[in-house]
Design an enzyme around this catalytic site. Structure first.
Site: not given
Length: 293
Positions: A206, A238-239
């Protein structure tokens, strides 16, 4: 069903004009206390996107732990395998966010450290397993060994000692910093090939506002862009990405398309304060706006 094996923290978020240097004192402009932890963030974000989610996590026998369980219930998450650890404090994270949305995070693991391999017994039936590294590696390893569906590891934090775990997962999703820590080289292509040889199917790096790089063991390598948005807070992006990736894979989308959607959902998430992802109706409106643009 998506099974999330991971962590819960009470997030203490401090909005600052700038991230402090070593030895420097800065004044916080705002203070927020909210639900966090990578496991919880990912479970909640996946549930908000419409998936049936079970969370396997440890909390303390304190008010924070009780509040967490009630919160997950309100988010339609299966809490039947949540473990309450007697005499232990619930995990806590301290997050500094500057005016550009950048952050640094310090985590006190608390009860997260006491989630055990035995806590996973008779708990690992589902379509997608989503894991992180805010809990003990032995627990992650057991989950990856015993789960029969698609296994995704978000290697955060990336101080992975038992590298055999990599060979047990289908997809690994580091950000740029975690990627470099995992491969221990500045040569991106070499590091990417090194990581691809260890996992079963794919590496997804990412890249924040630049999107995500997808590389698969069968030779595909593609940079998938993210939509441009007004960044307010990058915490938890990111989660949200990992949650959305899991949801769209569970829906049967191919990996590249799932990454495209995950980029878009994560982009929407950084336009507001906090680490939790947007709800499905917000995502639908956002996707419609993107299509019209």
């Amino acid at each position: 069903m998506i099974i999330v094996v991971g962590s819960y923290n009470v997030d203490v978020i401090l909005k600052v004009n700038k991230i402090p240097e070593i030895g420097e004192t800065v004044i916080a402009d705002e203070l927020y206390i909210t639900h966090g932890g990578k496991g919880s963030n990912q479970a909640v974000s996946a549930s908000r996107l419409g998936s049936h989610v079970k969370i396997i996590v440890a909390v303390g026998d304190d008010k924070h732990g009780t509040d967490a369980i009630e919160f997950w219930k309100s988010e339609n998450i299966d809490v039947s395998k949540v473990k309450v650890k007697s005499g232990i404090n619930t995990g806590t994270a301290y997050i500094f966010v500057d005016k550009k949305g950048r952050n640094i995070i310090v985590v006190n693991r608390g009860a997260n450290y006491y989630l055990s391999e035995d806590d996973l017994n008779n708990s690992l039936e589902g379509d997608i397993l989503l894991m992180q590294l805010e809990i003990r590696e032995s627990v992650v390893k057991k989950a990856a060994k015993e789960f029969n569906g698609i296994k995704i590891l978000n290697p955060a934090p990336a101080n992975l000692k038992d590298t055999e775990i990599l060979s047990l997962v289908d997809i690994i999703t580091p950000n740029e910093i975690e990627f470099k820590e995992l491969v221990n080289t500045d040569d991106f292509e070499y590091g990417l090939n090194l990581l691809l040889k260890k996992v079963k199917k794919a590496v997804i790096v990412t890249l924040g506002e630049r999107g995500a790089l997808l590389a698969t063991r069968d030779g595909k390598k593609v940079l998938i862009p993210a939509p441009k948005v007004n960044v307010i807070d990058e915490t938890g992006a990111g989660d949200v990405f990992n949650a959305a990736l899991s949801v769209y894979l569970e829906k049967g989308y191919d990996l590249e398309t799932a990454v495209e959607y995950a980029n878009k959902v994560a982009a929407l998430s950084v336009t507001k304060i906090g680490a939790l992802g947007p709800k499905l109706d917000e995502v639908v409106r956002f996707l419609e706006e993107i299509d019209k643009a």
